[in-house]
Design an enzyme around this catalytic site. Structure first.
Site, PDB file in Angstrom:
ATOM      1  N   ARG A  55      48.119  33.718 -19.775  1.00 49.04           N
ATOM      2  CA  ARG A  55      47.901  32.436 -19.070  1.00 49.04           C
ATOM      3  C   ARG A  55      48.776  32.311 -17.834  1.00 49.04           C
ATOM      4  O   ARG A  55      48.436  31.581 -16.893  1.00 49.04           O
ATOM      5  CB  ARG A  55      48.161  31.289 -20.064  1.00 49.04           C
ATOM      6  CG  ARG A  55      48.168  29.921 -19.467  1.00 49.04           C
ATOM      7  CD  ARG A  55      47.897  28.821 -20.477  1.00 49.04           C
ATOM      8  NE  ARG A  55      48.742  28.841 -21.655  1.00 49.04           N
ATOM      9  CZ  ARG A  55      50.054  28.546 -21.654  1.00 49.04           C
ATOM     10  NH1 ARG A  55      50.695  28.263 -20.534  1.00 49.04           N
ATOM     11  NH2 ARG A  55      50.739  28.549 -22.777  1.00 49.04           N
ATOM     12  N   TYR A 108      33.338  14.024  -2.458  1.00 50.41           N
ATOM     13  CA  TYR A 108      32.441  14.596  -3.468  1.00 50.41           C
ATOM     14  C   TYR A 108      32.422  13.643  -4.673  1.00 50.41           C
ATOM     15  O   TYR A 108      33.481  13.232  -5.156  1.00 50.41           O
ATOM     16  CB  TYR A 108      33.019  15.968  -3.838  1.00 50.41           C
ATOM     17  CG  TYR A 108      32.378  16.716  -4.965  1.00 50.41           C
ATOM     18  CD1 TYR A 108      31.026  17.033  -4.953  1.00 50.41           C
ATOM     19  CD2 TYR A 108      33.150  17.154  -6.039  1.00 50.41           C
ATOM     20  CE1 TYR A 108      30.469  17.757  -5.991  1.00 50.41           C
ATOM     21  CE2 TYR A 108      32.599  17.887  -7.078  1.00 50.41           C
ATOM     22  CZ  TYR A 108      31.244  18.179  -7.042  1.00 50.41           C
ATOM     23  OH  TYR A 108      30.695  18.891  -8.068  1.00 50.41           O
ATOM     24  N   ASP A 178      40.083  18.825   0.382  1.00 48.36           N
ATOM     25  CA  ASP A 178      39.002  19.651  -0.166  1.00 48.36           C
ATOM     26  C   ASP A 178      38.332  20.329   1.028  1.00 48.36           C
ATOM     27  O   ASP A 178      37.646  19.686   1.829  1.00 48.36           O
ATOM     28  CB  ASP A 178      38.016  18.761  -0.928  1.00 48.36           C
ATOM     29  CG  ASP A 178      36.857  19.553  -1.549  1.00 48.36           C
ATOM     30  OD1 ASP A 178      36.594  20.692  -1.112  1.00 48.36           O
ATOM     31  OD2 ASP A 178      36.200  19.019  -2.465  1.00 48.36           O
ATOM     32  N   LYS A 203      31.682  28.181  -4.663  1.00 48.87           N
ATOM     33  CA  LYS A 203      30.685  28.150  -3.573  1.00 48.87           C
ATOM     34  C   LYS A 203      30.726  29.467  -2.782  1.00 48.87           C
ATOM     35  O   LYS A 203      30.320  30.484  -3.273  1.00 48.87           O
ATOM     36  CB  LYS A 203      30.916  26.936  -2.679  1.00 48.87           C
ATOM     37  CG  LYS A 203      31.171  25.643  -3.428  1.00 48.87           C
ATOM     38  CD  LYS A 203      29.988  25.190  -4.234  1.00 48.87           C
ATOM     39  CE  LYS A 203      30.336  23.953  -5.044  1.00 48.87           C
ATOM     40  NZ  LYS A 203      29.413  23.655  -6.095  1.00 48.87           N
TER      41      LYS A 203
HETATM   42  C1  LIG Z   1      32.803  19.638  -1.724  1.00 49.00           C
HETATM   43  C2  LIG Z   1      32.913  20.062  -3.141  1.00 49.00           C
HETATM   44  N1  LIG Z   1      34.119  20.078  -3.708  1.00 49.00           N
HETATM   45  C3  LIG Z   1      34.286  20.442  -4.995  1.00 49.00           C
HETATM   46  C4  LIG Z   1      33.215  20.817  -5.774  1.00 49.00           C
HETATM   47  C5  LIG Z   1      33.456  21.134  -7.217  1.00 49.00           C
HETATM   48  O1  LIG Z   1      33.368  22.476  -7.489  1.00 49.00           O
HETATM   49  P1  LIG Z   1      33.073  23.001  -8.969  1.00 49.00           P
HETATM   50  O2  LIG Z   1      31.622  22.762  -9.218  1.00 49.00           O
HETATM   51  O3  LIG Z   1      33.482  24.427  -8.937  1.00 49.00           O
HETATM   52  O4  LIG Z   1      33.900  22.174  -9.903  1.00 49.00           O
HETATM   53  C6  LIG Z   1      31.938  20.829  -5.223  1.00 49.00           C
HETATM   54  C7  LIG Z   1      30.773  21.245  -6.051  1.00 49.00           C
HETATM   55  O5  LIG Z   1      29.640  20.994  -5.724  1.00 49.00           O
HETATM   56  C8  LIG Z   1      31.780  20.429  -3.879  1.00 49.00           C
HETATM   57  O6  LIG Z   1      30.566  20.370  -3.303  1.00 49.00           O
END
Ligand SMILES: Cc1ncc(COP(=O)(O)O)c(C=O)c1O
Length: 385
Positions: A55, A108, A178, A203
């Site tokens: 871990r 998001y 983000d 992504k």
């Molecule tokens: C801008 C953005 N941030 C974070 C995330 C979250 O990522 P995860 O699906 O890997 O938790 C997403 C997922 O669609 C996203 O579009």
């Protein structure tokens, strides 16, 4: 290892390689490990082994995190199992009960849910600011962190990150970002003064729609508290997933160049169509965020929004359901094109859309084939209008 002056495209290829430790293998193999053995009690006492327990890291996680730190210009990167976990970790590493978190209204949606539900339960209060606003007016005496996402999810407003950093730091608050849309290839948050850079590596870094992965990168002042929160919460990412993240990283530059080119081609074509009211893409000349995007970003990915002129729901369904090359699905950043309806929820600043809003991800298919598919779709939409 990269030299100081190496460009990001070179870092993507040369960082995180450990061939000498792995019999010359170009890629660090997948380590699946919980127990890691010590040679003797003296080694336990010295606590100088690079790896101590699964871990707490293996060569798989270290390869991935080292490569990311080089790209982000970070003092520390930690990997986790998803983007939303990275978001939660970043917030928890700076905010405590009684603190206020200032969050962009175009965030998001699951980030909003995390703040309004679980973090609220632990005494962290969140309020939202309109993405174009000067944040100074929204700071409270107990504001501990400002969270931005640029461009915003679904609506794609670009934020003035250096201005946000200036106001937040003057107040003693940390800045979290983000940066999933741009990836560290097209925008490096830490180099613009952000303290914690967050990425849903699910992504573009994974890039093939087959892995859930996230990370947080910290500057010098935030490295220790990020490391501590990551360890205290028992977070980690598996060797298999870090391997896939690292594999995706190697081709990120060429994939993103193509996503950008095709995304812009589709956006420009759609902009000229009578069925379309507006395109939400900061890389397009005339977009309200274009000047800021041009100033701060070195590229655009393949994700953008389309606002249709008002049409019945059945017309939108006829358009979307019949598309051959666009899958209907959440997520993005893989090799394939996608389309989904965008349900925009705002609480600090209403977003006025002329008609139904769709989010498109331009994949790696031929742009002409994608445009032909959209053209047939708009014909179906018209027939049902
Ligand atoms: C801008 C953005 N941030 C974070 C995330 C979250 O990522 P995860 O699906 O890997 O938790 C997403 C997922 O669609 C996203 O579009």
């Amino acid at each position: 290892m990269s030299a100081k002056e190496d460009k990001p495209e070179t870092r993507l290829i040369s960082e995180g390689r450990m061939s000498a430790e792995h019999f010359g293998a170009v890629n660090t193999p997948v380590y699946r490990a919980s127990t890691i053995l010590y040679p003797d009690l003296a080694a336990i006492k010295a606590n100088s082994q690079p790896y101590t327990y699964g871990r707490r890291g293996t060569p798989s996680t270290r390869s991935f995190e080292d490569a990311i730190s080089s790209l982000e210009g970070a003092a520390k990167t930690v990997s986790v199992t998803s983007g939303i976990q990275a978001i939660g970790l970043a917030i928890l590493s700076v905010c405590s009960a009684g603190d206020h978190l200032l969050m962009v209204d175009s965030t998001y949606e699951p980030t909003r849910i995390l703040c309004d539900r679980t973090l609220k339960r632990f005494g962290i209060e969140t309020s939202y600011y309109p993405p174009g606003d000067n944040i100074a007016a929204h700071l409270k005496p107990n504001t501990k962190a400002v969270f931005c996402e640029s461009p915003g999810s679904l609506t794609f407003e670009v934020q003035d990150v250096p201005a946000i950093v200036k106001a937040a730091h003057a107040h003693g608050a940390s800045v979290l970002m983000d940066n999933t849309w741009a990836t560290p290839l097209f925008f490096q948050p830490l180099k613009h003064g952000v303290d914690l850079s967050i990425q849903a590596a699910t992504k573009y870094i994974g890039g093939h729609a087959d892995v859930m992965l996230g990370y947080v990168s910290a500057n010098e002042t935030h490295a220790a508290r990020l490391h501590q929160a990551h360890g205290d919460l028992g977070l980690y990412a598996s060797g298999d997933d870090c391997f896939l993240g690292l594999r995706g990283l190697r081709t990120l530059a060429v994939r993103l160049a193509r996503h950008q080119e095709t995304g812009l081609a589709l956006a420009r074509w759609l902009k000229g169509r009578p069925e379309v009211a507006r395109i939400l893409h900061p890389g397009l000349e005339g977009d309200p965020g274009h000047a800021l995007w041009k100033r701060d970003f070195s590229g655009a990915c393949g994700l953008f929004g389309v606002i249709l002129r008002p049409v019945p729901e059945a017309a939108v369904a006829a358009f979307v359901d019949g598309l051959q090359h666009f899958g209907i699905g959440y997520s993005w950043g893989g090799f394939e094109s996608l389309i989904v309806p965008a349900h925009i929820r705002r609480t600090a600043s209403p977003f006025a859309a002329e008609g139904p809003v769709l989010r498109i991800h331009a994949g790696l298919e031929d742009a002409g084939d994608l445009i032909a598919d959209l053209e047939k779709g708009l014909k179906r939409l018209k027939e049902k209008s």
